[in-house]
Design an enzyme around this catalytic site. Structure first.
Site, mmCIF file in Angstrom:
data_model
loop_
_atom_site.group_PDB
_atom_site.id
_atom_site.type_symbol
_atom_site.label_atom_id
_atom_site.label_comp_id
_atom_site.label_asym_id
_atom_site.label_seq_id
_atom_site.Cartn_x
_atom_site.Cartn_y
_atom_site.Cartn_z
ATOM 1 C CG ASP A 1 0.213 -1.530 -4.895
ATOM 2 O OD1 ASP A 1 0.274 -0.976 -3.780
ATOM 3 O OD2 ASP A 1 0.999 -2.421 -5.252
ATOM 4 C CG HIS B 1 3.139 -1.139 -1.641
ATOM 5 N ND1 HIS B 1 2.535 -1.884 -2.615
ATOM 6 C CD2 HIS B 1 4.065 -1.954 -1.079
ATOM 7 C CE1 HIS B 1 3.046 -3.101 -2.645
ATOM 8 N NE2 HIS B 1 3.985 -3.168 -1.724
ATOM 9 C CB SER C 1 5.772 -5.605 -2.824
ATOM 10 O OG SER C 1 4.537 -5.920 -2.271
#
Length: 614
Positions: free
Chosen positions: A189, A252, A436
């Site tokens: 990520d 994120h 996600s």
């Protein structure tokens, strides 16, 4: 530093983790707004980033496969000429040249083309290289993005996604049996914020695999130890590709890592689903996203394979989570990397994507040998943004966004208030929605299952067995998705998956031994079925016509159905054995009970869909 002002206004943030698992725990109401971010979807299929890069794989046994860089570059530059790009432009810009970047862990070569090429020009170069008889495949090194939808500025209660009866993953009873201890979960990520006070206690330093300093925001193109999230903000629109928006940093990777293994029972913040698992952060996404070549190498490295120029990973992951994606079907290098990871025993979990489209059109969602995860809302129905289709294996909570309000519209985890660098704000918590957020719920469930088996002295499941287990134990959708938008067999159920994994196989001769079958939900299409022999089950009501159908794909499948026991080719209640994959069994007066449905190949079938309707 932690945003202490936010803590004063919201005392829940400091006690929430300690109250999880207690029936009737209440959350304080807070009205302070959190930053709202616009939805981030996949980049267009032709998004090639700021650098024109190509991945070339040569056929085994050819001179080119064993050749030196000089010969390979000569061939690639000749392809530039055939594509009409070997001369200077009318404005005096130098003619493009092909340079050698590195050899990938998959065995392919990464090349870079100098100058600014349009997507159409780069595609011409790729096609010319691919036409070389010595070349097995040539692909553009495309960008992938983190998959997210905006967070909401208000929250009162958190983490419905663990325990809500309709939309949750049934975490609380699962925690009585397993917490993921001893299992390494790699998070590919944007990296993490390693000093967040609620980041996983059990975390490894990880590695930064980004080889473009523009993307990484580091001084050089070199890969480096550690996985610090430098921020993925874009200060101006169109910086990444035509139409790309200006936006702040997402943080994120930290949010996704929190769902897997955020600190729990520490009287701070929120909880992780497999909170005793070990997080291995691998940074592959930065400004504008991340290149497929870097992601492929990261998959190999995280799973214990060798990548030149990087020290071998001493802590291979049993699970990889990729909450990322881009337009286009699965490319060769990503598939080779995934196949290698699976061969080493690593289960690969990926997000389906947020474009309300067929997941077959996105990568890595469309790759083989992965568990592709769709997103559901707090009511258990499909999230409006979730990709769907035969490639989706099952679903998990992703949040419905503003349609479900706060907190039910979002998945809540740790984060950061800064909009640029990791020194521009304060540590915090916020909600996001997207596939996600759904994918790490499944990755964490895999960690719970493998940890429970290890604690019981049992061998870990293979990736294929893990996928079958999760699909078989998924909870039926409380709200059935539209028939033309299937999102797998149901919602991942952590407790049911652990229970089934720990249950010894029963004796088929025992009257109480139920066949091992994947349950079907009424009117929910389960696509992407391949193999030679698969068993499904459907719980029918009495008196209403029951129709079971298969269709699509290739090969030849036969359909056998029996009430209460697994059918065979000689013992069945009904069958359909036409040539091809279009089979229908209709039972006009079914009994109440479980019907078992066998799909048998003649000798095999691929990408078949099956559905039961009553």
């Amino acid at each position: 530093m932690m945003d202490k002002h936010a803590f004063r206004r919201n005392p829940l943030a400091a006690v929430m983790a300690a109250t999880l698992g207690l029936a009737g725990a209440q959350a304080a109401q807070a009205a302070d707004p959190l930053p709202v971010r616009e939805p981030l979807h996949a980049a267009p299929a032709d998004a090639q980033g700021t650098a024109a890069r190509l991945i070339v794989r040569y056929k085994d046994g050819t001179a080119a496969a064993a050749g030196d860089r000089t010969a390979k570059l000569a061939a690639a530059n000749a392809a530039l000429g055939r594509a009409g790009l070997a001369t200077a432009t009318a404005r005096g810009a130098a003619a493009p040249q092909v340079g050698y970047v590195r050899r990938l862990g998959t065995g392919a070569d990464l090349l870079r083309v100098s100058g600014k090429l349009t997507p159409a020009q780069l595609e011409r170069v790729r096609a010319e290289i691919a036409a070389d008889p010595a070349v097995k495949s040539a692909s553009i090194d495309r960008l992938k993005q983190p998959l997210l939808v905006p967070n909401d500025p208000y929250y009162a209660t958190y983490q419905w996604h663990y325990s809500n009866a309709a939309g949750g993953v049934n975490a609380q009873p699962a925690w009585d049996k397993a917490q993921g201890e001893g299992v390494v979960v790699a998070i590919l990520d944007t990296g993490i914020l390693p000093d967040h006070p609620d980041i996983a206690v059990s975390k490894l330093a990880g590695y930064d695999f980004i080889t473009d300093s523009f993307v990484s925001r580091r001084p050089t193109d070199d890969r480096v130890p550690g996985a610090l999230d430098y921020g993925d903000w874009n200060p101006v629109a169109d910086e990444c590709y035509a139409g790309s928006p200006a936006r702040g940093s997402s943080w994120h990777g930290s949010h996704v890592s929190g769902t897997v293994a955020e600190n729990t029972n520490n009287a701070v913040g929120m909880a992780g689903l497999a909170y005793k698992a070990t997080v291995l952060p691998v940074r592959v996404l930065g400004r504008c996203g991340g290149y497929s070549s870097d992601i492929a190498d990261a998959i190999i490295w995280a799973s214990g394979g060798h990548v030149d120029g990087v020290p071998d990973n001493a802590n291979p992951a049993e699970v990889i989570n990729m909450s990322l994606g881009g337009g286009g079907s699965c490319d060769d290098e990503t598939q080779v990397a995934i196949d290698g990871a699976v061969s080493r025993g690593t289960t690969v979990v990926v997000a389906a994507g947020n474009d309300a489209d067929d997941a077959a059109n996105y990568s890595p969602a469309s790759c083989n040998n992965v568990i592709t995860v769709g997103a559901t809302r707090i009511n258990g129905g499909i999230a409006s943004y979730s990709n769907y289709g035969a490639k989706v294996d099952l679903s998990a909570p992703g949040g419905g966004g503003s349609a479900d309000g706060n907190p039910g519209g979002y998945v809540w985890q740790l984060g950061y208030t800064g909009t640029t660098t990791p020194t521009s704000g304060a540590y915090s918590y916020f909600g996001m929605a997207g596939t996600s957020m759904a994918s790490p719920h499944v990755a964490a469930t895999v960690a719970l299952v493998q940890g429970a088996l290890a604690a019981a002295g049992s061998a870990p499941l293979t990736p294929a067995a893990v996928e079958a287990l999760l699909k078989q134990t998924a909870r039926p959708f409380p709200v059935a998705p539209p028939a033309n938008k299937p999102i797998g067999t149901g919602i991942v159920d952590a407790n049911a998956a652990i229970d089934k994994a720990l249950t010894p196989p029963c004796d088929p001769g025992d009257d109480d031994c139920a066949p091992d079958a994947t349950p079907l939900t009424n009117k929910v299409v389960v696509g992407g079925q391949s193999g030679g022999d698969q068993l499904f089950s459907f719980t029918a009501a009495a008196g209403q016509v029951l129709t079971i159908m298969t269709y699509g794909g290739s090969g030849d499948v036969s359909l056998y159905v029996s009430l209460g026991e697994a059918p065979t080719t000689t013992a069945f209640d009904a069958k359909s054995t036409r040539t091809g994959n279009s089979e229908t069994v209709r039972i006009t007066a079914p009994s109440a009970g479980t019907y078992y449905i066998r799909l048998l190949g003649n000798p095999s079938y691929t990408n078949v869909s099956v559905v039961a309707r009553q």
